[in-house]
Design a protein around this motif. Structure first.
Motif, short mmCIF file in Angstrom:
data_model
loop_
_atom_site.label_atom_id
_atom_site.label_comp_id
_atom_site.label_asym_id
_atom_site.label_seq_id
_atom_site.Cartn_x
_atom_site.Cartn_y
_atom_site.Cartn_z
N PRO A 144 -3.18 -40.34 -15.38
CA PRO A 144 -2.01 -41.19 -15.61
C PRO A 144 -0.70 -40.57 -15.11
N ARG A 145 -0.68 -39.25 -14.92
CA ARG A 145 0.57 -38.63 -14.45
C ARG A 145 0.19 -37.47 -13.54
N PRO A 146 0.66 -37.48 -12.28
CA PRO A 146 0.30 -36.39 -11.36
C PRO A 146 0.83 -35.05 -11.89
N LEU A 147 0.10 -34.00 -11.60
CA LEU A 147 0.45 -32.67 -12.09
C LEU A 147 0.53 -31.73 -10.89
N ASP A 148 1.73 -31.20 -10.60
CA ASP A 148 1.80 -30.26 -9.48
C ASP A 148 1.59 -28.83 -9.99
N GLU A 149 1.58 -27.89 -9.05
CA GLU A 149 1.23 -26.52 -9.44
C GLU A 149 2.22 -25.92 -10.44
N GLU A 150 3.51 -26.24 -10.22
CA GLU A 150 4.53 -25.70 -11.13
C GLU A 150 4.35 -26.26 -12.56
N GLN A 151 4.07 -27.57 -12.61
CA GLN A 151 3.85 -28.18 -13.94
C GLN A 151 2.58 -27.61 -14.58
N ALA A 152 1.57 -27.39 -13.74
CA ALA A 152 0.32 -26.81 -14.27
C ALA A 152 0.59 -25.42 -14.83
N ARG A 153 1.45 -24.69 -14.13
CA ARG A 153 1.79 -23.33 -14.58
C ARG A 153 2.48 -23.38 -15.95
N ALA A 154 3.43 -24.36 -16.08
CA ALA A 154 4.16 -24.49 -17.36
C ALA A 154 3.19 -24.88 -18.48
N LEU A 155 2.30 -25.85 -18.16
CA LEU A 155 1.36 -26.33 -19.18
C LEU A 155 0.42 -25.19 -19.61
N LEU A 156 -0.13 -24.48 -18.63
CA LEU A 156 -1.10 -23.43 -18.95
C LEU A 156 -0.43 -22.24 -19.65
N THR A 157 0.81 -21.95 -19.25
CA THR A 157 1.51 -20.83 -19.90
C THR A 157 1.76 -21.17 -21.37
N ALA A 158 2.20 -22.40 -21.62
CA ALA A 158 2.43 -22.81 -23.02
C ALA A 158 1.11 -22.74 -23.80
N ALA A 159 0.01 -23.22 -23.18
CA ALA A 159 -1.30 -23.20 -23.86
C ALA A 159 -1.80 -21.77 -24.00
N TRP A 160 -1.47 -20.92 -23.05
CA TRP A 160 -1.92 -19.53 -23.11
C TRP A 160 -1.26 -18.80 -24.29
N ARG A 161 0.05 -19.12 -24.47
CA ARG A 161 0.78 -18.49 -25.57
C ARG A 161 0.49 -19.16 -26.91
N GLY A 162 0.02 -20.44 -26.83
CA GLY A 162 -0.19 -21.19 -28.07
C GLY A 162 1.12 -21.67 -28.66
N ASP A 163 2.08 -22.04 -27.77
CA ASP A 163 3.39 -22.51 -28.23
C ASP A 163 3.25 -23.75 -29.10
N VAL A 164 3.86 -23.71 -30.23
CA VAL A 164 3.92 -24.87 -31.12
C VAL A 164 5.38 -24.97 -31.57
#
Ligand code: NAD
Length: 362
Positions: free
Chosen positions: A334-354
């Motif tokens: 539903p929403r394209p994901l570029d490499e920079e956005q993927a990096r932000a998403l994975l970094t947040a998930a890697w840290r477990g940001d809540v």
């Protein structure tokens, strides 16, 4: 109202405590099976033998060499055993790996499957197969691998330890949440997916409070069936593709990876999925104004599931490559994901940001 096409597969489902022992013989007769191959994993072999006792001599062979993610060599071995014992059907007892091995046999032989699931993976409700070779997972759809009969016996899930219950349950939840925005979404399937979310959101916390609560186990297994059913029709989208990419490249545990990634992908797609976010949040029982991502993260926290990609084994130096791979495999909708956005998403998930917010992932 959206336009849609819908196919309902011919599957017979039995859902009852005790059914795995009491109803298997009937179910074999229902599909005319006379020579069944039992497929399971070694730790579940004693259980599987007990359950299939009422089939008597109709069980003509046993394959207990199931391994996670169905390695091609294991699939070939299982097919050889099926041929040697001249099986006319397969009965699988176990989680997604056992069901997946039965599917690998069906894929080349067309043998019908009776599936007896013991986790919340949901594979038994789909025509999707998966095989791994040289650490690469290949998946496909084929109606021949869709089990003809599913026997859901909640008693079999009583032995699932809390960690596995939470991860497997959240994996099921990922099927139903993503079904709301995946390519094959349609109004009937939305209803199935939302009912699944309601059942899992009720059953899983009740199991965490009392793992031996039979009603909670039944509700969660019902939710898992609906989750598999919704996933079968909707297909996979950004969440499943991301987990598939990460799991394949870094050998991360399947269910736990789903449990961690789901809130982050849900936050990312929110601007593109219309009212689906609010419908998911409501099905999770969230209060007004709470996003689906926040409600999912809160539920995962309550269940004690892993909360970061670091916890499930991804290393920080792998984030850059992971982002490139995830962006490469990301669908446009539903929403394209570029490499920079993927990096932000994975970094947040890697840290477990809540809290998980779409702003943090922008
Ligand atoms: P699994 O079958 O490997 O089981 C996970 C663990 O649970 C194993 O260690 C197993 O021994 C244990 N276990 C199973 N039942 C138990 C029980 N009742 N009590 C105690 N322990 C028990 O994995 P899974 O999580 O069930 O499924 C994941 C696999 O299924 C993955 O390979 C995934 O790709 C696949 N899958 C496929 C589909 C599809 O549509 N094809 C859908 C979902 C998952």
């Amino acid at each position: 109202m959206r336009n849609f096409e819908y196919t309902s597969p011919p599957v017979h489902v039995v859902f009852a405590a005790g059914a795995a022992r009491n109803r298997l013989a009937d179910m074999a007769s229902l599909i005319g099976a006379q020579r069944l191959l039992l497929v399971t994993e070694e730790p579940l072999l004693d259980l599987a033998r007990k359950l299939t006792e009422p089939l008597g001599e109709r069980v003509v062979g046993v394959f207990d060499g199931v391994r996670p993610h169905v390695p091609v060599a294991v699939a070939e071995q299982a097919r050889r055993v099926a041929a040697e014992c001249d099986a006319d059907a397969v009965v699988s007892v176990g989680g997604g790996s056992s069901t997946g091995t039965a599917k690998a046999i069906a894929l080349t032989t067309g043998l019908p499957i009776i599936a007896v699931p013991t986790t919340y993976a949901g594979s038994e409700a789909t025509p999707v197969w998966g095989l791994t070779e040289d650490e690469r997972k290949t998946t496909g759809r084929d109606p021949r691998v869709q089990p003809k009969v599913i026997v859901y016996d909640p008693d079999l899930t009583l032995s699932l330890p809390p960690g596995l219950t939470a991860a497997s349950g959240l994996n099921a939840l990922a099927h139903s949440v993503e079904a709301l925005w995946a390519p094959g979404a349609n109004p009937l399937n939305d209803a199935i997916a939302l009912e699944s979310i309601r059942a899992l959101a009720r059953g899983l916390p009740a199991i965490a409070a009392d793992p031996e609560d039979p009603e909670a186990r039944a509700v969660a297994l019902y939710g898992a069936w609906l989750a598999g059913t919704a996933f079968a029709t909707a297909g996979s989208s950004l969440h499943h593709k991301t987990c598939h990419t990460l799991g394949g490249a870094y050998d991360l545990p399947h269910a736990e990876t789903h449990a961690v990634v789901l809130p982050y992908v849900t936050a990312f797609v929110r601007p593109a999925i219309g009212d689906a976010d609010a419908r998911i949040a409501a099905a999770l029982g969230a209060g007004d104004g709470v996003t689906a991502a926040a409600a999912l993260a809160e539920l995962a926290g309550r269940l004690g599931a892993p909360s970061s990609l670091a916890e499930v084994g991804l290393r920080e130096p792998q984030l850059a490559e992971a982002a490139r791979l995830v962006a490469e495999h990301a669908p446009d909708a539903p929403r394209p994901l570029d490499e920079e956005q993927a990096r932000a998403l994975l970094t947040a998930a890697w840290r477990g940001d809540v809290p998980v917010t779409e702003e943090a992932l922008a």
